[in-house]
Write a protein that holds these residues in place. Structure first.
Motif, PDB file in Angstrom:
ATOM      1  N   ILE A 112       0.813  -1.222   0.000  1.00  0.00           N
ATOM      2  CA  ILE A 112       0.000   0.000   0.000  1.00  0.00           C
ATOM      3  C   ILE A 112       0.846   1.272   0.000  1.00  0.00           C
ATOM      4  CG2 ILE A 112      -1.987  -1.138   1.034  1.00  0.00           C
ATOM      5  CD1 ILE A 112      -1.231  -0.008   3.713  1.00  0.00           C
ATOM      6  N   LYS A 113       2.150   1.140   0.340  1.00  0.00           N
ATOM      7  CA  LYS A 113       3.048   2.291   0.227  1.00  0.00           C
ATOM      8  C   LYS A 113       3.438   2.552  -1.224  1.00  0.00           C
ATOM      9  CE  LYS A 113       5.373   2.253   4.746  1.00  0.00           C
ATOM     10  NZ  LYS A 113       6.668   1.975   5.438  1.00  0.00           N
ATOM     11  N   SER A 114       3.305   1.514  -2.067  1.00  0.00           N
ATOM     12  CA  SER A 114       3.807   1.612  -3.442  1.00  0.00           C
ATOM     13  C   SER A 114       2.814   2.244  -4.402  1.00  0.00           C
ATOM     14  CB  SER A 114       4.180   0.207  -3.955  1.00  0.00           C
ATOM     15  OG  SER A 114       3.013  -0.580  -4.141  1.00  0.00           O
ATOM     16  N   VAL A 115       1.539   2.360  -3.983  1.00  0.00           N
ATOM     17  CA  VAL A 115       0.512   2.882  -4.904  1.00  0.00           C
ATOM     18  C   VAL A 115      -0.355   3.911  -4.166  1.00  0.00           C
ATOM     19  CG1 VAL A 115       0.385   0.856  -6.417  1.00  0.00           C
ATOM     20  CG2 VAL A 115      -0.964   0.911  -4.316  1.00  0.00           C
ATOM     21  N   PRO A 116      -0.931   4.863  -4.898  1.00  0.00           N
ATOM     22  CA  PRO A 116      -1.793   5.859  -4.250  1.00  0.00           C
ATOM     23  C   PRO A 116      -3.222   5.351  -4.041  1.00  0.00           C
ATOM     24  CG  PRO A 116      -1.515   6.397  -6.570  1.00  0.00           C
ATOM     25  CD  PRO A 116      -0.623   5.205  -6.316  1.00  0.00           C
ATOM     26  N   GLU A 117      -3.602   4.259  -4.733  1.00  0.00           N
ATOM     27  CA  GLU A 117      -4.987   3.789  -4.670  1.00  0.00           C
ATOM     28  C   GLU A 117      -5.007   2.267  -4.712  1.00  0.00           C
ATOM     29  OE1 GLU A 117      -9.151   5.598  -6.491  1.00  0.00           O
ATOM     30  OE2 GLU A 117      -7.318   5.708  -7.669  1.00  0.00           O
ATOM     31  N   VAL A 118      -5.885   1.690  -3.899  1.00  0.00           N
ATOM     32  CA  VAL A 118      -5.953   0.224  -3.797  1.00  0.00           C
ATOM     33  C   VAL A 118      -7.392  -0.240  -3.981  1.00  0.00           C
ATOM     34  CG1 VAL A 118      -5.754  -1.720  -2.183  1.00  0.00           C
ATOM     35  CG2 VAL A 118      -3.914  -0.050  -2.340  1.00  0.00           C
ATOM     36  N   LEU A 119      -7.566  -1.368  -4.681  1.00  0.00           N
ATOM     37  CA  LEU A 119      -8.863  -2.040  -4.785  1.00  0.00           C
ATOM     38  C   LEU A 119      -8.745  -3.415  -4.146  1.00  0.00           C
ATOM     39  CD1 LEU A 119     -11.770  -2.459  -5.858  1.00  0.00           C
ATOM     40  CD2 LEU A 119     -10.759  -3.282  -8.011  1.00  0.00           C
ATOM     41  N   VAL A 120      -9.586  -3.668  -3.126  1.00  0.00           N
ATOM     42  CA  VAL A 120      -9.614  -4.985  -2.477  1.00  0.00           C
ATOM     43  C   VAL A 120     -10.742  -5.794  -3.108  1.00  0.00           C
ATOM     44  CG1 VAL A 120      -9.817  -6.258  -0.313  1.00  0.00           C
ATOM     45  CG2 VAL A 120      -8.721  -3.999  -0.338  1.00  0.00           C
ATOM     46  N   VAL A 121     -10.391  -6.915  -3.708  1.00  0.00           N
ATOM     47  CA  VAL A 121     -11.375  -7.759  -4.404  1.00  0.00           C
ATOM     48  C   VAL A 121     -11.600  -9.024  -3.592  1.00  0.00           C
ATOM     49  CG1 VAL A 121     -11.929  -8.978  -6.533  1.00  0.00           C
ATOM     50  CG2 VAL A 121     -10.604  -6.850  -6.626  1.00  0.00           C
ATOM     51  N   GLU A 122     -12.809  -9.154  -3.029  1.00  0.00           N
ATOM     52  CA  GLU A 122     -13.184 -10.345  -2.265  1.00  0.00           C
ATOM     53  C   GLU A 122     -14.701 -10.494  -2.310  1.00  0.00           C
ATOM     54  OE1 GLU A 122     -12.393  -9.872   1.984  1.00  0.00           O
ATOM     55  OE2 GLU A 122     -12.533  -7.701   1.742  1.00  0.00           O
ATOM     56  N   GLU A 123     -15.196 -11.702  -2.131  1.00  0.00           N
ATOM     57  CA  GLU A 123     -16.637 -11.942  -2.154  1.00  0.00           C
ATOM     58  C   GLU A 123     -17.250 -11.736  -0.774  1.00  0.00           C
ATOM     59  OE1 GLU A 123     -17.092 -15.815  -3.892  1.00  0.00           O
ATOM     60  OE2 GLU A 123     -17.153 -15.022  -5.933  1.00  0.00           O
ATOM     61  N   LEU A 124     -18.503 -11.310  -0.779  1.00  0.00           N
ATOM     62  CA  LEU A 124     -19.317 -11.156   0.438  1.00  0.00           C
ATOM     63  C   LEU A 124     -18.745 -10.100   1.388  1.00  0.00           C
ATOM     64  CD1 LEU A 124     -20.264 -14.921   0.941  1.00  0.00           C
ATOM     65  CD2 LEU A 124     -21.454 -13.160  -0.367  1.00  0.00           C
ATOM     66  N   GLU A 125     -18.522 -10.434   2.655  1.00  0.00           N
ATOM     67  CA  GLU A 125     -18.160  -9.427   3.652  1.00  0.00           C
ATOM     68  C   GLU A 125     -16.751  -8.848   3.404  1.00  0.00           C
ATOM     69  OE1 GLU A 125     -20.139  -8.157   6.053  1.00  0.00           O
ATOM     70  OE2 GLU A 125     -21.700  -9.365   5.093  1.00  0.00           O
ATOM     71  N   PRO A 126     -16.551  -7.566   3.713  1.00  0.00           N
ATOM     72  CA  PRO A 126     -15.249  -6.897   3.468  1.00  0.00           C
ATOM     73  C   PRO A 126     -14.215  -7.247   4.540  1.00  0.00           C
ATOM     74  CG  PRO A 126     -16.784  -5.333   4.425  1.00  0.00           C
ATOM     75  CD  PRO A 126     -17.573  -6.601   4.206  1.00  0.00           C
ATOM     76  N   PHE A 127     -13.913  -8.513   4.698  1.00  0.00           N
ATOM     77  CA  PHE A 127     -13.006  -8.974   5.760  1.00  0.00           C
ATOM     78  C   PHE A 127     -11.575  -8.478   5.524  1.00  0.00           C
ATOM     79  CE2 PHE A 127     -10.172 -12.119   7.712  1.00  0.00           C
ATOM     80  CZ  PHE A 127     -10.705 -12.214   8.981  1.00  0.00           C
ATOM     81  N   VAL A 128     -11.043  -8.762   4.343  1.00  0.00           N
ATOM     82  CA  VAL A 128      -9.675  -8.332   4.021  1.00  0.00           C
ATOM     83  C   VAL A 128      -9.616  -6.816   3.904  1.00  0.00           C
ATOM     84  CG1 VAL A 128      -7.813  -8.459   2.308  1.00  0.00           C
ATOM     85  CG2 VAL A 128      -9.118 -10.518   2.904  1.00  0.00           C
TER      86      VAL A 128
END
Length: 883
Positions: free
Chosen positions: A78-94
């Motif tokens: 997350i230090k290497s990029v200004p924007e992150v997309l977390v891709v996971e199914e159902l609840e936003p656990f990660v």
């Protein structure tokens, strides 16, 4: 102490996960977006990145250990990029764990996840692609909006394909047996058993057509739920579990049922395997008899008194055992045992045993046969077909289909007596489908370009005596076949009793004219105001024409057979209607009595109300139930103010100075059933009474006027009717045929049309020199042999046909029934059960049973494992083993 050790161990794991190969970091130089993903979502993300051409512009962190999260890798990423997309199914656990890392380490990065992806359901490459496009501004290589439009347009064309149990699955047979046993119990007691279900492949039994579950919550919950229901509902409870589930979750609630004396039936579906986890055997099916722990033994040892084990494919015995189990007071248990179809097929292949599929005998299979309504319709119109088209809003096609059999749908859609509705299977649920109203709806809303083409012109000429329904139908069919046809009609217009007998408020004259004109446009010669016997002799017609069809109808009213019936003020019903319908004035008084209970009597009474009679009274010798008139017409008459004096017969006409002053009746009681199928009216001695009236209309039946019949045909007249062969309509005089009311006596318009068609077939064969009586099966009304199961069909109110308000009917002959709107017609058509014998499909839904191109059931021999359950279900013995 263990808790302390666990915390210490987790600290070591947190340090180790960053180095595990399951967690992979792929950094791209200059990337403006990073994707963090795990599990199957990694596959979607990788495909989306490649599809959009972002391989060199997006960094990816693949996480194999969501808990604990690889913190160091996450920080680095997350230090290497200004924007992150977390891709996971159902609840936003990660997603939430990554946000915690960013917060704790004070890393300023924009983290996306469920703000651009769904919280519900499975992800897909498209969904991830759309999220990436939104964040990067890249355009997708396809137009998703266009795809969605095409999908929406084609959705209705694609059949739903819900998952189903395998062909030959023993659970299908078990559920069928449970359903039949529950149904029989409900029919016997009026109480519907409650069915609790389980989670597993057998959960598919909850789907139509098996509908084997009322409620299911979680794996292993069926017996526990049944325990509760058994103590709060006044009905038996039937619960099913899988065999493996029984061992891990079914035994405690079974013991509980014994302890609490729960009135419940437990069904264990034993297919000898735990299918969901790889087809390993359960504790009762290892194959080692010394080790196997049988379900039935555990049940008996637990105190269950009623325990039975039955082969799931022995349907008769399984149904019988299920019935007994449901009726048993207290807990009962049935083991439905049969090897899983997949394992069974494997074992047979290993042993070299050939699987012999079942076959359907197309001669015995009744799928695709005429339904009850069509079989009862004298013309055998494809009712099921046109209603299904209306159901889909396809009115043009529905009208075209009707026109293939019935050239006059607008007429018949208004006046048919609807014998089809009397046999409609929907009436077993609540009310028959409004079949005739739907026929009219097709003619009201459908567009049809009349086909006036005919077959090759023929030299033979045919005379049709009578322009009523039988005559115009015969003329239509014969002209379409290419014959030169001439219709001789005594009245000034075509239609027979439809023109001079049926009031305009039931059949508007513009509708009658428009549809009867069809035969003129086809090239039929029509000679109106031409009475055979007066203006032209029948003997001359027999010489001039190659064939003659006599269809003169029944226009003469019958006498009452009582004292003073010839005095002034007594008129026949057909004569009364004739005068009104041809514009001749009739005297209107305060009171009128109509004698009879048929449609002519009702038409006379409703006509009198419109003419201004204040007291209109129908006298009928039986009860309202026995009245032969259409029920709806009787109800309309009553709503308009017509009185019914029932169980009263005519005794004499009361007259003074040669004019009617009253009508003496005698009360009746119903006796034994007579030849009409109704109870015979018997006079009650000494019960005479008088109704004051100045006019009596006798509507007790009609007979044909046969004065024109030539001397050589006199022998063909018996009891005032022409004798004609019931199959061919031959009269015994060469080239002369007769049909309709002149042969049968007063009947219905639809029956007359059918007689006209039958005559046309016979005349065509006669002129071609072909046998007249061969291949005529199915022309007459017959009883459908279909077996249709209406059990479980939800009640749905029949659509009422809009009508002219009663207040607006007085003093005019405006049409009363206004017809269904398009929306009402589609809704009403949806009530049709589309009756057909697909019981093998409708009760089992086995993927091996399919429909062939003719709509008949067939067996896919590549799918059929030879279990034979469909053969046991087929009521026509049409399915047999191919062995």
């Amino acid at each position: 102490n263990n808790r302390r050790l666990l915390v210490q161990r987790m600290e070591k794991i947190k340090k180790a996960v960053d180095k595990l190969p399951y967690n992979q970091l792929t950094l791209k130089e200059g990337a403006k977006l990073g994707v963090i993903t795990s599990g199957i979502s990694y596959g979607y993300a990788l495909e989306a990145v490649q599809w959009l051409g972002l391989e060199d512009k997006v960094s990816i962190l693949k996480i194999g250990t969501p808990y604990p999260l690889p913190a160091e890798l996450t920080k680095q990423f997350i230090k290497s990029v200004p924007e992150v997309l977390v891709v996971e199914e159902l609840e936003p656990f990660v997603e939430e764990a990554v946000k915690v890392v960013a917060k704790d380490e004070d890393i300023r990065v924009k983290i996306h996840g469920k703000d651009v992806l769904s919280l519900v359901g499975e992800l897909s490459t498209r969904q991830v692609s759309e999220a990436l496009c939104k964040l990067t501004g890249v355009k997708p290589p396809v137009d998703f909006a266009q795809i969605d439009k095409i999908r929406a347009e084609t959705a209705e064309l694609l059949p739903l394909r819900p998952p189903t149990m395998c062909a030959g699955c023993p659970h299908r047979a078990s559920f069928y047996a449970v359903n039949i046993a529950c149904r029989r119990y409900e029919q016997e007691t009026g109480k519907e058993p409650v069915k609790t279900g389980d989670i597993g492949c057998y959960a598919l039994g909850a789907n139509p057509p098996l509908n084997a579950d009322d409620v299911a919550i979680c794996m292993g919950g069926a017996f526990g739920l049944a325990n509760g229901f058994a103590h709060v509902v006044d009905a038996p409870v039937v619960a099913h579990l899988g065999d493996s589930t029984f061992f891990h979750s079914g035994i405690p609630p079974m013991i509980n049922a014994v302890y609490n004396k729960s009135n419940m039936t437990m069904v264990v579906l034993d297919n000898a395997t735990t299918g969901m986890t790889g087809f390993q055997p359960h504790p009762g099916a290892s194959g080692d008899e010394t080790l196997d722990i049988k379900i039935e033994d555990i049940a008996r040892a637990s105190g269950v008194k009623f325990v039975e084990t039955v082969d799931a494919f022995d349907l008769p015995r399984l149904i019988d055992v299920m019935e007994k189990a449901i009726k048993y007071e207290g807990p009962s248990l049935v083991v439905a045992r049969r090897l899983c179809a997949i394992l069974d097929a494997r074992e047979k292949r290993k042993a070299g045993e050939k699987v012999v599929p079942y076959e359907v005998d197309p001669q015995k299979c009744l799928a695709g046969s005429p339904p009850y309504c069509q079989a009862t319709c004298p013309l055998h119109i494809d009712i099921r077909g046109y209603i299904n088209l209306i159901k889909e809003g396809r009115f043009d096609e529905a009208l075209a289909l009707i026109k293939q059999t019935l050239p006059f749908p607008a007429i018949i859609g208004r006046i048919c007596t609807r014998p089809c509705e009397a046999t409609c299977k929907r009436s077993e649920v609540e009310e028959a489908v409004a079949i005739n109203a739907l026929k009219r709806a097709a003619s009201d809303h459908g567009k049809y370009h009349e086909d006036y083409s005919i077959a090759a012109e023929k030299k033979e000429k045919v005379a049709v005596v009578g322009g009523g329904p039988a005559g115009i139908m015969a003329a239509y069919d014969l002209r379409k076949a290419g014959y030169k046809v001439t219709v001789f009609e005594a009245q000034s217009r075509l239609g027979g009793m439809m023109a001079v007998g049926i009031p305009e408020f039931r059949l508007p004259r513009d509708i009658l004219t428009e549809e009867t004109e069809i035969i003129k446009k086809l090239g039929v010669e029509i000679k109106l105001n031409t009475r055979v016997g007066n203006d032209v002799k029948l003997a001359d017609l027999k010489k001039e024409y190659n064939a003659v069809f006599i269809a003169v109808g029944a226009h003469k009213g019958r006498n009452l057979g009582i004292e003073n019936e010839k005095v002034d003020g007594v008129i026949d019903g057909t004569e009364f209607l004739y005068k009104v319908n041809t514009g001749e004035k009739v005297p209107v008084g305060d009171k009128v009595v109509i004698v009879g209970g048929g449609n002519v009597a009702i038409d006379c009474a409703r006509t009198c109300m419109r003419l201004g009679f204040k007291d209109v009274n129908i006298v009928y010798r039986r009860s309202r139930t026995e009245m032969p008139a259409i029920d709806e017409e009787i109800a309309e008459a009553e709503s308009e103010g017509v009185k019914l004096t029932l169980l009263s017969g005519p005794n004499k006409v009361v007259a003074k100075e040669g004019k009617v002053t009253g009508f003496e009746c005698i009360k009746m009681k119903l006796g034994e059933t007579d030849e009409s199928g109704r109870r015979r009216p018997v006079p009650v001695k000494g019960s005479e009474f008088v109704i004051d009236t100045g006019l009596i209309i006798a509507a007790v039946g009609e007979s044909p006027d046969l004065d024109f019949i030539t001397e050589d045909m006199k022998s063909a007249i018996i009891d005032g009717l022409i004798k004609a062969d019931p199959v061919t309509l031959e009269t015994g005089i060469k080239g002369v045929f007769a049909g309709g009311d002149a042969v049968t006596g007063a009947a219905t318009v639809i029956q007359a049309l059918a007689a006209g068609r039958k005559a046309a077939v016979s005349i065509d064969r006669y002129l071609k020199g072909e046998p007249l009586d061969t291949g005529r099966e199915g022309e007459d009304v017959f009883e459908s042999k279909l077996i249709v199961d209406t059990w479980g069909i939800a009640k749905e109110e029949r659509s009422a046909v809009p009508a002219l308000p009663v207040a607006r009917r007085k003093g005019n002959f405006k049409e009363v029934e206004l017809g269904l709107s398009k929306e009402e017609a589609v809704k009403e058509a949806g009530r049709c059960l589309s009756c057909d014998c697909h019981l093998c499909i409708n009760l089992l839904s086995c993927p091996a049973i399919i429909l062939d191109e003719n709509g008949k059931a067939a067996v896919d021999d590549t799918q059929c494992p030879g279990c034979g359950v469909c053969a046991m279900v087929c009521p026509h013995d049409a399915i047999k083993s191919g062995a």
